[in-house]
Design an enzyme around this catalytic site. Structure first.
Site, PDB file in Angstrom:
ATOM      1  CG  HIS A  78      -5.941  -1.880  -0.108  1.00  0.00           C
ATOM      2  ND1 HIS A  78      -5.298  -1.282  -1.170  1.00  0.00           N
ATOM      3  CD2 HIS A  78      -5.287  -1.467   1.010  1.00  0.00           C
ATOM      4  CE1 HIS A  78      -4.315  -0.537  -0.718  1.00  0.00           C
ATOM      5  NE2 HIS A  78      -4.280  -0.639   0.598  1.00  0.00           N
ATOM      6  CB  SER A 128      -0.968  -0.057   1.180  1.00  0.00           C
ATOM      7  OG  SER A 128      -1.994   0.891   1.036  1.00  0.00           O
ATOM      8  CG  ASP A 135      -7.169  -2.050  -3.874  1.00  0.00           C
ATOM      9  OD1 ASP A 135      -7.797  -1.330  -3.085  1.00  0.00           O
ATOM     10  OD2 ASP A 135      -5.964  -2.322  -3.725  1.00  0.00           O
TER      11      ASP A 135
END
Length: 328
Positions: free
Chosen positions: A295, A140, A267
């Site tokens: 995600h 991320s 996502d």
């Protein structure tokens, strides 16, 4: 040759939706680790980051990890990489970004999606003492930091191979997605804003006037927080300037070391429209895009016996590079 996953990704039974993947993985991933030693790494500007690590034998690969927004070395996706490295007889180091190790950092500034200086300082430190290949995995926000680092260092990269999982290639679009309508978007941004604002209030107590506290309190969106806090703390004019300078997507052509880009089309924080389209033009890039996975989710198996496909592919990618890395 392009990297091929060890097996196709199939979401765990009952966890096919992107939100189920994202939330289940965040809450249920195991967080136990091999025995770790904590090292406080002093940075050139007088601040510090805390590192949690273990060493492998002489000549073994070493994996450095970069966590996501408001994560730490205890995040489940990080501990999965640490366990996987230990199982393979490798060493590993988990970086805790400034203020993320359980102790406030010393300076007014903190960390952000494009801040490569701290990670580069740690990687230089590791490269000086690690005798085997040096790999890096980011998740991320940490994936974007890692990609920006790989872009800026190019042919001079100290990392032999990298993996970026659920990278927000276009920070502006991703912020607006998080700020969008719906109960899950509200859940995600409120979770981030709760700890971000708590740390920001502490910053103001220690460094009065460093940003507009009233504007920070009014912020109800990620973009609003970045306008009020992230940008002024780190030398950007506003959130637009920050997103433009820090986004990794436009600069992927500059990467020169083998780099895995692992993303899911569903996502909920990163729209597929932001995924890079021309990765074939750069042979260093290995893009794997799944239909599902959420995600930083990629939960396979079953809810009662889950397996974490994403971390397994990161480790498989590094294993595939272990025999093909440049001499140290």
């Amino acid at each position: 040759m392009s990297f091929l996953p060890t097996e196709p990704f199939a979401p765990a039974r009952g966890l096919a939706s992107p939100h189920a993947q994202t939330i289940f993985a965040s809450l249920v991933r195991p967080t136990h680790t091999p025995p770790l030693k904590r090292e406080r790494w002093e940075l050139p500007d007088g601040d510090f980051v805390d590192l949690d690590s273990f060493d492998g034998p002489q000549g073994a690969p070493h994996v450095v990890t970069l966590h996501g927004l408001e994560g730490s070395s205890r995040s489940g996706y990080i501990t999965a990489i640490l366990r996987g490295a230990a199982e393979r007889g490798w060493g590993a180091t988990a970086i805790n970004f400034r203020s993320c190790s359980g102790e406030p950092n010393r300076l007014a500034r903190s960390y952000h999606s494009g801040d490569i200086g701290d990670a580069l300082s740690v990687i230089k430190h590791l490269r000086a003492r690690v005798t085997g290949p040096l790999f890096a995995a980011g998740f991320s926000l940490g994936a974007n930091v890692l990609l920006r680092l790989m872009e800026e260092t190019g042919d001079n990269s100290l990392v032999d191979a990298a993996a970026a999982v659920s990278a927000p290639f276009d920070l502006g679009v991703c912020a607006d997605t998080l700020d969008g309508p719906g109960p899950f978007q509200l859940l995600y941004r409120e979770r981030f804003l709760r700890t971000l604002k708590s740390k920001a209030r502490e910053k103001l107590r220690r460094f009065p006037g460093v940003f507009d506290g009233a504007a920070m309190e009014r912020a109800r969106t990620i973009r609003g927080f970045d306008d009020a806090v992230t940008a002024p703390l780190h030398g950007f004019r506003d959130a637009v300037h920050y997103y433009a300078e820090a986004s990794s997507g436009p600069r992927l052509h500059a990467i020169r070391r083998p780099t895995l880009l692992l993303s899911a089309k569903d996502d909920p924080m990163i729209p597929p429209s932001t995924h890079p389209r021309d990765v074939e033009s750069n042979p260093a890039l290995h893009a794997v895009v799944t239909e599902r996975g959420g995600h930083v989710g990629f939960v396979a198996g079953s809810p009662f016996s889950p397996s974490y496909w994403g971390e397994a592919q990161v480790l498989a990618f590094f294993s595939s590079r272990n025999a093909n890395t440049r001499p140290v």
